[in-house]
Design a protein around this motif. Structure first.
Motif, PDB file in Angstrom:
ATOM      1  N   ARG A 159      -2.895   8.608  13.404  1.00  0.00           N
ATOM      2  CA  ARG A 159      -2.376   9.788  14.095  1.00  0.00           C
ATOM      3  C   ARG A 159      -3.446  10.396  15.008  1.00  0.00           C
ATOM      4  O   ARG A 159      -4.600  10.568  14.610  1.00  0.00           O
ATOM      5  CB  ARG A 159      -1.913  10.829  13.081  1.00  0.00           C
ATOM      6  CG  ARG A 159      -1.188  12.030  13.725  1.00  0.00           C
ATOM      7  CD  ARG A 159      -0.725  13.027  12.684  1.00  0.00           C
ATOM      8  NE  ARG A 159       0.220  12.423  11.745  1.00  0.00           N
ATOM      9  CZ  ARG A 159       1.529  12.286  11.983  1.00  0.00           C
ATOM     10  NH1 ARG A 159       2.027  12.696  13.145  1.00  0.00           N
ATOM     11  NH2 ARG A 159       2.318  11.744  11.073  1.00  0.00           N
ATOM     12  N   HIS A 202       0.840  -1.195   0.000  1.00  0.00           N
ATOM     13  CA  HIS A 202       0.000   0.000   0.000  1.00  0.00           C
ATOM     14  C   HIS A 202       0.883   1.256   0.000  1.00  0.00           C
ATOM     15  O   HIS A 202       1.929   1.288   0.657  1.00  0.00           O
ATOM     16  CB  HIS A 202      -0.905  -0.001   1.236  1.00  0.00           C
ATOM     17  CG  HIS A 202      -2.013   1.000   1.186  1.00  0.00           C
ATOM     18  ND1 HIS A 202      -1.819   2.353   1.423  1.00  0.00           N
ATOM     19  CD2 HIS A 202      -3.349   0.854   0.925  1.00  0.00           C
ATOM     20  CE1 HIS A 202      -2.967   2.985   1.322  1.00  0.00           C
ATOM     21  NE2 HIS A 202      -3.917   2.102   1.022  1.00  0.00           N
ATOM     22  N   PRO A 203       0.493   2.304  -0.729  1.00  0.00           N
ATOM     23  CA  PRO A 203       1.322   3.516  -0.798  1.00  0.00           C
ATOM     24  C   PRO A 203       1.621   4.155   0.554  1.00  0.00           C
ATOM     25  O   PRO A 203       2.627   4.851   0.693  1.00  0.00           O
ATOM     26  CB  PRO A 203       0.479   4.457  -1.674  1.00  0.00           C
ATOM     27  CG  PRO A 203      -0.393   3.546  -2.477  1.00  0.00           C
ATOM     28  CD  PRO A 203      -0.677   2.374  -1.616  1.00  0.00           C
ATOM     29  N   LEU A 204       0.767   3.914   1.554  1.00  0.00           N
ATOM     30  CA  LEU A 204       0.969   4.524   2.866  1.00  0.00           C
ATOM     31  C   LEU A 204       1.641   3.581   3.869  1.00  0.00           C
ATOM     32  O   LEU A 204       1.862   3.961   5.021  1.00  0.00           O
ATOM     33  CB  LEU A 204      -0.375   4.986   3.448  1.00  0.00           C
ATOM     34  CG  LEU A 204      -1.184   5.972   2.611  1.00  0.00           C
ATOM     35  CD1 LEU A 204      -2.486   6.323   3.322  1.00  0.00           C
ATOM     36  CD2 LEU A 204      -0.373   7.235   2.329  1.00  0.00           C
ATOM     37  N   GLU A 231     -10.693   4.785   0.671  1.00  0.00           N
ATOM     38  CA  GLU A 231     -10.637   3.337   0.872  1.00  0.00           C
ATOM     39  C   GLU A 231     -11.985   2.758   1.277  1.00  0.00           C
ATOM     40  O   GLU A 231     -12.840   3.437   1.853  1.00  0.00           O
ATOM     41  CB  GLU A 231      -9.623   3.005   1.983  1.00  0.00           C
ATOM     42  CG  GLU A 231      -8.208   3.483   1.724  1.00  0.00           C
ATOM     43  CD  GLU A 231      -7.462   2.616   0.728  1.00  0.00           C
ATOM     44  OE1 GLU A 231      -8.010   1.564   0.312  1.00  0.00           O
ATOM     45  OE2 GLU A 231      -6.325   2.979   0.371  1.00  0.00           O
ATOM     46  N   GLU A 285       2.852   6.624  11.073  1.00  0.00           N
ATOM     47  CA  GLU A 285       1.480   6.878  11.482  1.00  0.00           C
ATOM     48  C   GLU A 285       0.678   7.318  10.261  1.00  0.00           C
ATOM     49  O   GLU A 285       1.235   7.901   9.330  1.00  0.00           O
ATOM     50  CB  GLU A 285       1.400   7.961  12.558  1.00  0.00           C
ATOM     51  CG  GLU A 285       1.964   7.550  13.905  1.00  0.00           C
ATOM     52  CD  GLU A 285       1.731   8.621  14.965  1.00  0.00           C
ATOM     53  OE1 GLU A 285       1.531   8.245  16.136  1.00  0.00           O
ATOM     54  OE2 GLU A 285       1.739   9.812  14.614  1.00  0.00           O
ATOM     55  N   ILE A 286      -0.615   7.040  10.300  1.00  0.00           N
ATOM     56  CA  ILE A 286      -1.476   7.342   9.163  1.00  0.00           C
ATOM     57  C   ILE A 286      -2.522   8.370   9.584  1.00  0.00           C
ATOM     58  O   ILE A 286      -3.160   8.237  10.646  1.00  0.00           O
ATOM     59  CB  ILE A 286      -2.199   6.069   8.660  1.00  0.00           C
ATOM     60  CG1 ILE A 286      -1.210   4.925   8.413  1.00  0.00           C
ATOM     61  CG2 ILE A 286      -3.010   6.387   7.412  1.00  0.00           C
ATOM     62  CD1 ILE A 286      -0.242   5.174   7.305  1.00  0.00           C
ATOM     63  N   GLU A 287      -2.685   9.398   8.774  1.00  0.00           N
ATOM     64  CA  GLU A 287      -3.789  10.329   8.976  1.00  0.00           C
ATOM     65  C   GLU A 287      -5.074   9.663   8.478  1.00  0.00           C
ATOM     66  O   GLU A 287      -5.110   9.136   7.362  1.00  0.00           O
ATOM     67  CB  GLU A 287      -3.552  11.624   8.199  1.00  0.00           C
ATOM     68  CG  GLU A 287      -2.409  12.478   8.715  1.00  0.00           C
ATOM     69  CD  GLU A 287      -2.803  13.309   9.927  1.00  0.00           C
ATOM     70  OE1 GLU A 287      -3.966  13.203  10.363  1.00  0.00           O
ATOM     71  OE2 GLU A 287      -1.930  14.046  10.429  1.00  0.00           O
ATOM     72  N   ARG A 305      -0.654  -0.131  11.220  1.00  0.00           N
ATOM     73  CA  ARG A 305      -0.096   1.176  11.523  1.00  0.00           C
ATOM     74  C   ARG A 305      -1.060   1.956  12.425  1.00  0.00           C
ATOM     75  O   ARG A 305      -2.284   1.870  12.259  1.00  0.00           O
ATOM     76  CB  ARG A 305       0.138   1.977  10.237  1.00  0.00           C
ATOM     77  CG  ARG A 305       1.199   1.380   9.324  1.00  0.00           C
ATOM     78  CD  ARG A 305       2.588   1.546   9.924  1.00  0.00           C
ATOM     79  NE  ARG A 305       3.638   1.039   9.036  1.00  0.00           N
ATOM     80  CZ  ARG A 305       4.185  -0.160   9.171  1.00  0.00           C
ATOM     81  NH1 ARG A 305       3.772  -0.978  10.139  1.00  0.00           N
ATOM     82  NH2 ARG A 305       5.131  -0.551   8.349  1.00  0.00           N
ATOM     83  N   ARG A 344       4.650   4.626   6.161  1.00  0.00           N
ATOM     84  CA  ARG A 344       4.526   5.679   7.143  1.00  0.00           C
ATOM     85  C   ARG A 344       4.470   5.103   8.560  1.00  0.00           C
ATOM     86  O   ARG A 344       3.921   4.021   8.784  1.00  0.00           O
ATOM     87  CB  ARG A 344       3.269   6.512   6.890  1.00  0.00           C
ATOM     88  CG  ARG A 344       3.291   7.294   5.585  1.00  0.00           C
ATOM     89  CD  ARG A 344       2.098   8.229   5.506  1.00  0.00           C
ATOM     90  NE  ARG A 344       2.034   8.927   4.229  1.00  0.00           N
ATOM     91  CZ  ARG A 344       1.088   9.805   3.917  1.00  0.00           C
ATOM     92  NH1 ARG A 344       0.126  10.092   4.803  1.00  0.00           N
ATOM     93  NH2 ARG A 344       1.089  10.400   2.734  1.00  0.00           N
ATOM     94  N   ASP A 393      -6.315  10.554   5.039  1.00  0.00           N
ATOM     95  CA  ASP A 393      -5.574  10.031   3.892  1.00  0.00           C
ATOM     96  C   ASP A 393      -6.131   8.695   3.403  1.00  0.00           C
ATOM     97  O   ASP A 393      -5.736   8.203   2.336  1.00  0.00           O
ATOM     98  CB  ASP A 393      -4.093   9.873   4.251  1.00  0.00           C
ATOM     99  CG  ASP A 393      -3.396  11.219   4.419  1.00  0.00           C
ATOM    100  OD1 ASP A 393      -3.931  12.224   3.906  1.00  0.00           O
ATOM    101  OD2 ASP A 393      -2.329  11.261   5.054  1.00  0.00           O
ATOM    102  N   LEU A 394      -7.035   8.111   4.179  1.00  0.00           N
ATOM    103  CA  LEU A 394      -7.659   6.843   3.796  1.00  0.00           C
ATOM    104  C   LEU A 394      -9.111   7.050   3.363  1.00  0.00           C
ATOM    105  O   LEU A 394      -9.889   6.094   3.296  1.00  0.00           O
ATOM    106  CB  LEU A 394      -7.611   5.866   4.981  1.00  0.00           C
ATOM    107  CG  LEU A 394      -6.203   5.472   5.449  1.00  0.00           C
ATOM    108  CD1 LEU A 394      -6.277   4.755   6.790  1.00  0.00           C
ATOM    109  CD2 LEU A 394      -5.518   4.588   4.408  1.00  0.00           C
TER     110      LEU A 394
END
Length: 315
Positions: free
Chosen positions: A262, A180-182, A196, A187-189, A259, A185, A192-193
């Motif tokens: 955030r 997956h592109p993220l 999905e 942490e994930i915002e 992950r 990272r 940003d998903l």
């Protein structure tokens, strides 16, 4: 549908709360789910139990009849269950711990620890996706202990009748395929998903509603939220069909990374419950201590969780 004790408790909760919305909060279920359950109960009893108005709900004549019987039946059944369990324990009839739990690695980890710590005791397990169902089994004397959980600080089921003690509070992580592109990272915002599809395991608490509220606060509405068993959730994530919501203790899985989100918008509180009258206090303390050690061991197996804990030490 056959009428069960849990249906009578639901009717009582609605009457005491005065509205479906307040009763849903007390029972730890979504309001639409409670409305659907009430309709099934009313069909089983042959008529409406409540009249709905702007100020809430009011019992109908049939509802008053059911509530009158409920005030007699529920205390009598509770007393019978408690006396039976006390009698069995006082006569030494029980050398078995009946342990229930929801999905996740904690049930197996606690079973392992109890088997080692109490070799003279037989441990039987029962798994369920329903925290309310486990609470009912505890109240009926069909389980001795139950591992369950709540979304954040929400009240556990049957908190007025059962003793619930916190094992740990975990952040909710997001699972995604390694490619997956993220995935790289730390942490994930959540925003940003936004594009999905999502997957999670089922439950009868407020987790789905809380997740939707978090997405709304981040400025989007999730496209889909699939409720599946754990194996199907893993498959959907592995093939890139969805990202998954999981507890931070979810074990390492090939092809998947987990992950933190955030700001930790969602949290899951692990609980151990028992009946305060029928359960031996010393045994309950032992099982609770073993549950906390089991959680620590499970958490240590997740590199993403140990990294998160290093940055967010528990006070």
């Amino acid at each position: 549908m056959e009428l069960e004790l849990r249906h009578l408790r639901t009717v009582r909760a609605i009457a005491e709360a005065g509205s479906l919305t307040k009763a849903a909060t007390v029972l730890g279920v979504a309001q639409p789910a409670l409305s659907a359950q009430l309709k099934r109960i009313e069909r089983a009893l042959g008529g409406a139990l409540f009249e709905r108005g702007r100020s809430g709900v009011r019992a109908t004549a049939l509802g008053e009849l059911v509530l009158e019987r409920t005030r007699i039946v529920l205390p009598a059944v509770t007393e019978l269950q408690e006396e039976a369990v006390r009698f069995a324990r006082c006569t030494g009839a029980s050398t078995t711990i009946r342990l229930g739990g929801t999905h996740g690695p904690l049930l197996g980890a606690l079973l392992d620890r109890l088997t080692g710590a109490l070799p003279e005791v037989r441990v039987e397990t029962r798994a369920s996706w329903s925290e309310r169902g486990l609470a009912e089994l505890l109240g009926e004397g069909r389980l001795d202990f139950a591992l369950a959980g709540t979304c954040g600080s929400a009240a556990p089921p049957a908190a007025d009748r059962l003793a619930w003690h916190e094992i740990a509070m975990d952040p909710v992580f997001v699972m995604m395929p390694e490619g997956h592109p993220l995935a790289a990272r730390a942490e994930i915002e959540l925003v940003d998903l936004a594009a999905e599809d999502w997957a999670c395991v089922p439950g009868d608490g407020c987790f789905g509603d809380c997740f939707t509220a978090c997405c709304a606060a981040a400025g989007f509405t999730p496209h889909r939220l699939y409720e599946t068993d754990v194996s199907s959730l893993v498959h959907l994530v592995q093939v890139g069909r969805a990202v998954g919501l999981c507890r931070a203790t979810f074990p390492p899985t090939p092809g998947i990374v987990s992950r933190p989100l955030r700001g930790t918008p969602l949290a899951w509180r692990h609980l151990l419950g028992w009946h305060p009258v029928s359960q031996d206090a010393d045994l309950a303390r032992t099982v609770l201590a073993q549950a906390r050690m089991a959680h620590a061991a499970v958490a240590a197996r997740s590199s993403s969780y140990t990294e998160w804990l290093a940055k967010h030490p528990v006070s």
